[in-house]
Design an enzyme around this catalytic site. Sequence first.
Site, short mmCIF file in Angstrom:
data_model
loop_
_atom_site.label_atom_id
_atom_site.label_comp_id
_atom_site.label_asym_id
_atom_site.label_seq_id
_atom_site.Cartn_x
_atom_site.Cartn_y
_atom_site.Cartn_z
N LYS A 22 0.63 -1.64 -0.45
CA LYS A 22 -0.11 -0.21 -0.15
C LYS A 22 1.12 1.04 -0.41
CE LYS A 22 -3.69 2.02 2.28
NZ LYS A 22 -3.03 3.67 1.98
N PHE A 88 -2.23 0.67 -9.70
CA PHE A 88 -2.88 -0.74 -9.72
C PHE A 88 -3.79 -1.47 -9.88
CE2 PHE A 88 -3.32 2.78 -6.67
CZ PHE A 88 -4.17 3.12 -6.53
N ARG A 154 -16.39 1.78 -1.49
CA ARG A 154 -15.97 0.97 -1.06
C ARG A 154 -15.71 -0.15 -0.86
NH1 ARG A 154 -12.27 3.61 1.73
NH2 ARG A 154 -12.82 5.38 2.33
#
Length: 173
Positions: A22, A88, A154
């Site tokens: 991350k 990513f 989300r």
Amino acid sequence: MNLQLLTDYNGQLIDGWLMSEKLDGWRIFWDGSNLWTREGKQLNPPAWFVAGLPETSLDGELFAGRGNFNSIQGRIASGWDRLTFEVFDTPQPGTFRQRLKALKSLSLPDHVRVVEHSKVSSTQELVELADAVCDAGGEGVVARDPRAPYQAGRSEKALRWVPQNPRVNRRSA
């Protein structure tokens, strides 16, 4: 800009998922012709930074290296010096594995890189990688379901694990 956002890892089954570091940078999005922040603000990068970017959308981080989050604004002001675009994902159709394969097939400028992912075999492996990343000055790890479509908002199919152990939070010391 409706980007996919990470959900905190809380013991979900992740065996077989793909994990990566991350990155601690600015979330940015390339729409094929313009660069945007996560908040929807259009950025004005120098021509060299966007030269060679594909017409396809790219989702990633504007990155200055581990421990250098606070230098991003200054580097932007001084011509985007030593910044990279770490990609990513892409909000294209298909599974994450298919999208990652498509990203890896792109011809990208040297300062634009597709983030490396590896297969997770266990929760212990995820935690060990997160600890190693943090010990090296990074933030944590992300695990993504390789079968998941890109989902705005989300997602339970894109999880972050950021250890809260003070020994690994050296950047603020």
